[in-house]
Structure formats: C-alpha cells, structure tokens
Design an enzyme around this catalytic site. Structure first.
Site, short mmCIF file in Angstrom:
data_model
loop_
_atom_site.label_atom_id
_atom_site.label_comp_id
_atom_site.label_asym_id
_atom_site.label_seq_id
_atom_site.Cartn_x
_atom_site.Cartn_y
_atom_site.Cartn_z
N SER A 238 0.86 -1.24 0.08
CA SER A 238 0.01 -0.04 -0.10
C SER A 238 0.83 1.35 0.03
CB SER A 238 -1.12 -0.06 1.22
OG SER A 238 -1.93 0.95 0.95
N ASP B 66 -9.79 -5.49 -4.11
CA ASP B 66 -9.24 -4.43 -3.26
C ASP B 66 -10.22 -3.19 -3.51
OD1 ASP B 66 -7.69 -2.33 -2.05
OD2 ASP B 66 -5.74 -3.08 -3.35
N HIS C 116 -7.82 -5.79 0.18
CA HIS C 116 -6.46 -5.03 0.38
C HIS C 116 -5.88 -5.58 1.44
CE1 HIS C 116 -4.34 -1.31 -0.30
NE2 HIS C 116 -4.51 -1.13 1.08
#
Length: 236
Positions: free
Chosen positions: A115, A184, A212
């Site tokens: 991320s 995600d 995610h």
C-alpha cells in the site's frame, strides 16, 4: 533445516497506519516460503497516525500506528517524506540510512512495500536509478536489483535531490513485480501506479482474487513467492 547465513535481504515497508510488526505478521506465510533464500527485514515509518484500512480490530493491540508521510496543518502531504529530520536526512535519505544501520547480513537485493509502503520501495528504486544515470557514486549504498509493490498506489517518494534533477515523466526501469488484488477497494490506484511510474519493459503483474491485504490464500502466497524468486533469478 538450518537457515543459511547472510541471505540476500529484502527491505520491507508497511502501509499507512500500520507498523513493521504488523507487516511482519502479514508476511508470515511468505517469509516461511522464502526463509532459505531471502531475509525479509521490516522498517517503521517515522510519523504517528490513526490505524489504516484493515488494521482494526485484528491489530488494535499493536499500536502505535505509523505513516511514511507527514501532513501539514492543511492536511497536505509532504510527498518527499520530510518533516521528521531537519538536518537534511529526511525521506529517502532516512530510509537508506535505516538500511545501512540494520546490522550485519547479506546484500540488499530488493525492496517490498504494501500500500503506502510501495511508494517508499519505488522511491528507493527511482533514487538509485537517477543517481546511476548521473554517474554519481553510490558509495556504501546497496545496489537494488528489484522491487515488489503489493496493493500499491500513489507516486513514488521523491528524494530532495530527486526534485532537483528529476523528470516528472521518468519511469522506473529497475525490474518490478506488482501484486494487485481484484477485490481491493483501492485497485484503481494500484493500476494507475503501475501504468504511470513503471516501465513496460521491466514490470510484471501478479493478480490475486483478494482484498486490500497481503496474499493469504495458500496458492496465492506460493505464487507470490515463486514470482519473487523468478524476478531475482532474472537479474542474476
């Protein structure tokens, strides 16, 4: 089996609102699959913040939660990672220093970010690429061979020197693997990052049917481990 000494090392950078301990837990399966080939080393972002997406409730006892970027009073992000050390060793420079201070071990060969952490991983690759292009001596810095961007999004962190010599349209040419989760909520950001900042000649994509988070389903983690081995072998 006894773990070989001085394995090639991969520097690992957590997502926003997480920390190195959480990321190590999230990478536990991957680490076990690679334990005889690589050492994964985890680093903490410098800034405190609220928990990020997917952190609660599972990791509520793992505070403090951290970020790699600071915001000003208007919540404008400092994209170079500045605001922590005003002696000129902020952002990318700080991360290089952390890697240098990590102690004895094998050569640093790669970076991996989840991320927000993908922006740190990409920033290190871009910084190295620009310095090499300018003929600058890397000194004691590692020579990174590849990067792994997991559920990423956003522009790579740009160092202070990068602002001075960089081309905003420059793509990262160092080989990279990009992991996208088809469930995600931030998939569009990952696809935009993949398209905008990484060269088609050297990037490769691994899609998983996941949200995610780091891949956790057995066959998808195995696939990720295989891709990491392959991208490393391809640079040898």
């Amino acid at each position: 089996m006894t773990k070989p000494r001085n394995l090639p090392r991969i520097a690992c950078f957590h997502g926003g609102g997480s920390n190195s301990t959480i990321y190590e837990v999230q990478c536990a399966q991957l680490s076990r699959l690679l334990e005889n080939e690589f050492e994964l080393v985890y680093f903490d972002g410098p800034f405190l913040r609220t928990p990020g997406p997917g952190i609660l409730p599972a990791f509520e006892d793992f505070a403090p939660f951290r970020s790699w970027f600071k915001t000003d009073g208007n919540e404008t992000e400092q994209g170079d990672g500045s605001g922590y050390d005003f002696s000129g060793r902020d952002g990318v420079e700080r991360v290089w220093r952390l890697m240098g201070e990590a102690g004895p071990g094998g050569d640093w060969v790669g970076v991996m970010g989840f991320s927000q952490g993908s922006r740190i991983a990409g920033g290190l690759l871009l910084d190295q690429q620009r310095r090499v292009a300018m003929g600058e001596e890397l000194g004691g810095r590692p020579v990174l061979k590849f990067g792994v961007m997991c559920m990423g999004g956003g522009v790579p962190m740009v160092s202070e020197v990068g602002y001075k010599m960089g081309d905003a349209s420059e793509m990262i040419e160092i080989p990279t693997l990009h992991v996208h989760g088809l469930k995600d909520n931030f998939l569009s950001l990952g696809r935009q990052q993949y398209a905008a900042y990484y060269s088609p000649k050297t990037k490769r994509l691994y899609e998983v049917d996941y949200h995610h988070a780091m891949p956790w389903v057995k066959h998808e983690v195995q696939g990720l481990a295989d891709h990491i081995r392959q991208i490393y072998w391809d640079t040898e």
